[in-house]
Structures are given as C-alpha cells and as structure tokens.
Design a protein around this motif. Structure first.
Motif, PDB file in Angstrom:
ATOM      1  N   ARG A 132      46.226  40.614  45.291  1.00 56.72           N
ATOM      2  CA  ARG A 132      47.115  39.579  44.772  1.00 56.72           C
ATOM      3  C   ARG A 132      48.444  39.568  45.505  1.00 56.72           C
ATOM      4  O   ARG A 132      49.053  38.510  45.694  1.00 56.72           O
ATOM      5  CB  ARG A 132      47.310  39.780  43.269  1.00 56.72           C
ATOM      6  CG  ARG A 132      46.056  39.517  42.457  1.00 56.72           C
ATOM      7  CD  ARG A 132      46.190  39.973  41.027  1.00 56.72           C
ATOM      8  NE  ARG A 132      46.318  41.424  40.936  1.00 56.72           N
ATOM      9  CZ  ARG A 132      46.308  42.104  39.787  1.00 56.72           C
ATOM     10  NH1 ARG A 132      46.178  41.452  38.636  1.00 56.72           N
ATOM     11  NH2 ARG A 132      46.438  43.417  39.783  1.00 56.72           N
ATOM     12  N   ILE A 185      40.942  33.123  42.819  1.00 60.27           N
ATOM     13  CA  ILE A 185      41.711  34.262  43.315  1.00 60.27           C
ATOM     14  C   ILE A 185      42.504  33.902  44.566  1.00 60.27           C
ATOM     15  O   ILE A 185      43.611  34.404  44.783  1.00 60.27           O
ATOM     16  CB  ILE A 185      40.790  35.477  43.594  1.00 60.27           C
ATOM     17  CG1 ILE A 185      41.619  36.718  43.905  1.00 60.27           C
ATOM     18  CG2 ILE A 185      39.837  35.179  44.727  1.00 60.27           C
ATOM     19  CD1 ILE A 185      42.499  37.169  42.768  1.00 60.27           C
ATOM     20  N   TYR A 238      40.915  44.153  41.906  1.00 56.65           N
ATOM     21  CA  TYR A 238      41.791  43.517  42.883  1.00 56.65           C
ATOM     22  C   TYR A 238      42.285  44.493  43.949  1.00 56.65           C
ATOM     23  O   TYR A 238      43.063  44.090  44.818  1.00 56.65           O
ATOM     24  CB  TYR A 238      42.989  42.886  42.186  1.00 56.65           C
ATOM     25  CG  TYR A 238      42.618  41.779  41.226  1.00 56.65           C
ATOM     26  CD1 TYR A 238      42.072  40.584  41.678  1.00 56.65           C
ATOM     27  CD2 TYR A 238      42.818  41.932  39.858  1.00 56.65           C
ATOM     28  CE1 TYR A 238      41.735  39.566  40.800  1.00 56.65           C
ATOM     29  CE2 TYR A 238      42.494  40.921  38.967  1.00 56.65           C
ATOM     30  CZ  TYR A 238      41.943  39.746  39.442  1.00 56.65           C
ATOM     31  OH  TYR A 238      41.614  38.747  38.573  1.00 56.65           O
TER      32      TYR A 238
END
Length: 381
Positions: free
Chosen positions: A131, A53, A4
C-alpha cells in the motif's frame, strides 16, 4: 494485514523491469505479494481485488483493464532470472505462464520453480507494504522506495550515479537532468509521505576535471526497535558520551575498550558506508549465503579494493563458465587485481641529488650573488 506485505530476495531488485508504467508496476508488485505465502508454483488473482488494491480508475472499462494485463504479461515474460546450479548456469523466465480467464475474471500467474525459493528466503530479503508502494505517484519514487527498503535495517544506500540511472530506467538522461527531474522530486515525495524517517541524500563528486557526480548516498532512520548497527557519536545519549562506570573520587577512570562484538559491528558499519559489503550483497545475494558474502567483502577491504573494482571482479567471475567455487574464485581475483595495504606500495627510488643553488629562484633562474664588500672596495678604492 500480512496479505499486503511483500518479501523477496534482494537479487530481484536488480531484475525489476524499468519499462513498465506506474500502473503496471502496481500490478507487478501485487503479483509479487501473492507469491510470498503461495504453496504452489501458481497463484490466481481476482480482477476485482486487483483493481481495488492498485486503485484502478473505476470509470475505465473492463476492456481497458484487460488490455493493461495483456501488455503487462508480454513485458513480464521478458524478465529473466540468472541461476547457477553445480556445473551449469543459465537464464530462466521468471513468470513463464499467464492465463487470463475472461469469464471468471481471474488472472493465473505461474512462476519458474527455480525462482520460488526467492520468495521463501529469511535472510537478505526486501520487505515492505504494497500500500505504501502504490501510494507513490512517480516511477522514480517507486524504484527508490524499493531499493531503500533493501537496506531498511542499515539506513544507508550508497549507489553510483550510473547504476542509479540504470535502476530508474534513465540511462539516456544526463546526470544533471536525472538529479533535477527524477532524484529531487522523488525524495521530496518520499519525505512528504513520511515513508522513511529522517531521509536525506548526499551527492559525492569525483576528483577529475569538472568534478562530475560520482555517487549518491541515501541515509534514513533504520527500521526496527533495536538495530545491531552502532549509533553514530553525535546521536549517542549524554551518559554514554560522558562514560559509564565508577564515578568515585580519587579513582582514575579507565578508557573504554570496545569489545570484539562492538569491533565487528563497527567494521561492518564501515563496510556499509564505503559500499563494499552492500555491493557484494547486491550482486551476489541469492547465489551465496551471508557468511560467504561477508568473507568476500572482508578480503576486498583488506586488499584496499574500491566498490567499483569489487564490482568488476564480481562481473568477471559471473561471466566465467564452469566456476564451481565462486567464493574461492572471487577471492583469487581480488588478491590478484589489487595491492594489499599490509604489503604497502612499492618504494620509490630516491631522487638524484640536485646541485646546490645560492639564493632564491624566480621563473626557473637562479639569483646571482654579489660580494658587496668587494664592490665597495673597487668603487671607493
């Protein structure tokens, strides 16, 4: 998870497409994250993983998601990369290939070989967790987040208001609307989500008529356990403020003399505050290494150049063809278009002597002087 984490060269921040929607920005950043550790010039992404995601609405159909990818691909093929190699320079498409597999539900993205190095750099790079980026709701907060992450180790981002509006895709906004409708809500969102510690902004005003907004300074706590930048005086521990060394009675305490390393850190900190070094790094990152950028910023500071004048010199240099030694050419422009403070400003010729006028002045007329003793003799004899 390291999957990520996004890491790319700082020059990509100047190429971020502003015409994308919030959903398209999330997809774009996920593609950028996929190229971080890619061993080839193509990456294949699953539709399901991509939908998860970016938090795509599960109630939307696959056909809607396919349309989102189709529109995004057409927009990203317009993103160009400026590259200079030897005696040639040119603009290249950053993502020239998009292959959508309707059966396997995968997206294959190809990157220009000249741009692959932008994801392999270990200096002058922007890094953040995708994120955190996706969790932001407004586009303004997303763009400010990315640019602040470029200066994550310094904790200072100094940007002129016109450049700020261009980065947010709000060039048509008035300055007041940009501040009220984009800047303040975005900063409030970043503060509420605790993305940056001690985030604050300062608006600088010009000295011309009307005192227009000149620039914005973002400050926040730098990332990392130990920063190479000096700590401001008001945040240093008490023992450091009171002085260190021998406290024996009868001995005179010597004044603390900063070392050469501390001096260089202080100079570089000053460069960050007045945006000289940051301006050079933002425009020349990816073209020159860190030592050459520091050399250019040192000359700009010695010659008393403002960040705006330095930016103009850099644009003039990048607009020229057949520039083999970009560093040397920039230093020549800096010395030519500026006045060094060591040489000083030209001395003004002395003003011509003015005739002496007795008394005070009122509305430009000299006050008449009276001889009161002579008047008394004339009146009384």
């Amino acid at each position: 998870m390291d999957d990520y984490i996004i890491r790319y060269d700082n020059c990509i921040n100047s190429m971020l497409p502003t015409g994308l929607s919030k959903l398209e920005l999330n997809v774009f950043m996920y593609i950028m994250a996929a190229f971080k550790d890619a061993s080839s010039y193509e990456v294949t992404i699953s539709y399901d993983a991509l939908r998860d995601i970016i938090r795509y609405n599960p109630k939307r159909t696959n056909k809607d998601f396919d349309l989102v990818l189709q529109n995004l691909c057409s927009k990203l093929q317009k993103v160009t990369l400026y590259a200079s190699e030897g005696d040639t320079d040119g603009d290249y498409c950053l993502f020239p290939t998009f292959i959508r597999n309707w059966y396997d539900r995968t997206l294959t993205v190809g990157i220009n070989p000249r741009a692959k190095r932008l994801f392999e750099t270990r200096t002058q790079y922007t890094q953040f967790d995708i994120r955190e980026f996706i969790s932001l709701k407004s586009k303004a907060a997303k763009f400010i987040f990315v640019n602040l992450k470029q200066f994550r180790t310094t904790g200072i981002w100094h940007v002129y208001i016109e450049d700020f509006k261009k980065k947010l895709g709000a060039a048509s906004y008035s300055t007041n609307n940009c501040i009220q409708k984009l800047l303040y809500p975005a900063v409030n969102e970043l503060t509420e989500k605790h993305v940056f510690d001690d985030l604050s902004i300062k608006i600088e005003y010009g000295t011309t008529i009307g005192c227009p907004v000149k620039s914005i300074i973002f400050t926040f706590k730098p990332e990392g356990k130990k920063s190479s930048w000096p700590v401001p005086e008001n945040t240093m521990p008490e023992d450091a403020l009171s002085g260190s060394g021998n406290d024996d009675f009868g001995e005179e305490k010597q004044e603390n003399v900063p070392s050469e390393e501390e001096k260089s850190h202080t100079e570089r900190f000053d460069e960050t505050i007045d945006s000289i070094y940051c301006t050079a790094a933002a425009l020349l990152g990816g073209r020159l290494d860190e030592d050459e950028i520091g050399r250019i910023s040192d000359h700009a500071r010695e010659c008393g150049l403002s960040p705006y004048m330095l930016k103009r010199c850099i644009y003039n240099a990048l607009g020229r063809n057949n520039v083999r030694n970009l560093t040397g050419y920039l230093i020549t422009l800096i010395r030519k278009d500026s006045i060094s403070p060591k040489q000083g400003m030209p001395a003004l010729s002395p003003a011509p002597p003015q005739p002496e006028r007795a008394g005070d002045f009122f509305t430009g007329f000299s006050q008449k002087v009276y001889d009161f003793k002579a008047l008394e003799k004339e009146a009384w004899g």
